[in-house]
Design an enzyme around this catalytic site. Structure first.
Site, short mmCIF file in Angstrom:
data_model
loop_
_atom_site.label_atom_id
_atom_site.label_comp_id
_atom_site.label_asym_id
_atom_site.label_seq_id
_atom_site.Cartn_x
_atom_site.Cartn_y
_atom_site.Cartn_z
N ASP A 82 0.87 -1.22 0.04
CA ASP A 82 -0.05 -0.12 0.06
C ASP A 82 0.87 1.19 -0.03
OD1 ASP A 82 -2.13 1.75 0.32
OD2 ASP A 82 -1.69 1.76 2.44
N ASP A 127 -0.44 5.09 0.85
CA ASP A 127 -0.69 5.89 1.78
C ASP A 127 -0.94 5.40 3.30
OD1 ASP A 127 -1.98 8.87 0.81
OD2 ASP A 127 -2.54 7.42 -0.65
#
Length: 269
Positions: free
Chosen positions: A18, A20
């Site tokens: 991922d 953010d």
């Protein structure tokens, strides 16, 4: 838990990472994230960055990673805007789209050959993503597109994301405004934890899901996607999920690993 770095790496061939809250927060690198990525690559492991950032294009995301000191190429990045564009290209190649989001969404759609409607009323689909520069005009154009018959798609349904200033409203807020005002529902979403995102990442990695590790800060999108597709999972506490929330988290889901940040994977023992 694994007992050594060696055994950890022996069981994982592909990393889904991922962005953010895992690699960066706002415009700042999460300390040690660059070292973790370099460590994965130095061990000849495959990786792909998977993000629900539908308001970015892969070019924009790649540029951001490079500015933060992370070597990346566009083919290593799969965004919710990417998966949405690929779906439209495959199933509705002649459709016209009205993008409701920041400019990166339109750039990613156009990169995949998707036609952008010249006015909202001509659109076959409204695609909703995060809109950090939202104005009333933008909102009303999306409203007019749906009123004229455009079907609603969304890059993802995340409620919040970890901005530099703290948790901030995400795509769910944009979807809510359009659904409430038009009485129409979103037909499909494409980001994590959807199978669209998982399949795109696994295809890029060319690995079996059992040999992959999903790393992220969101239980609802990252950990659930990994678990639903038979991947190992690592929850980082550098973004959406905080240490004080773990009692609640662990009643709903049990990641294989819980660490302070992605940098900790280097020290697994």
């Amino acid at each position: 838990m694994m007992t050594t770095n060696a055994s950890f790496l022996e069981e994982v061939d592909g990393f889904l990472i991922d962005l953010d809250g895992t690699i960066f927060k706002g415009d700042s690198l999460i300390p040690g994230a660059d070292q973790a990525v370099a460590y994965i690559k130095s061990n000849q492991k495959q990786l792909v960055f998977v993000s629900n950032r539908g308001n970015y294009s892969r070019r924009m995301c790649c540029d951001k990673l490079k500015k933060l000191g992370i070597a990346a190429v566009e083919d290593e990045i799969i965004l919710s805007s990417t998966v949405t564009a690929r779906f439209l290209k495959k199933h509705y190649p002649a459709s016209r789209v009205w993008p409701f989001g920041d400019p990166g969404l339109q750039e990613e759609l156009e990169t995949h050959g998707i036609s952008i409607a010249t006015v909202p009323e001509e659109a076959d689909f409204l695609v909703i993503t995060l809109h950090e520069t939202l104005t009333y005009h933008d909102l009303n154009c999306a409203f007019q597109a749906v009123r004229a018959g455009a079907r609603i798609l969304a890059t993802n349904t995340d409620k919040m994301f970890p901005a530099k200033s703290g948790l901030s409203i995400d795509v769910a807020g944009m979807i809510g405004a359009i659904e409430a005002s038009t009485g129409r529902k979103t037909e499909m979403t494409f980001g994590k934890p959807s199978t669209f995102m998982a399949e795109a990442a696994l295809e890029r990695l060319e690995q079996l899901p059992e040999r992959c590790l999903m790393i992220g800060d969101s239980v609802e999108s990252d950990i659930f996607m990994g678990q639903m597709h038979s991947m190992k999972t690592m929850l980082v506490l550098s973004g959406n999920t905080k240490k004080e929330q773990l009692d609640i988290v662990l009643t709903r889901s049990k990641p294989n690993y819980i660490v302070e940040s992605i940098h900790d994977l280097i020290q697994l023992n």
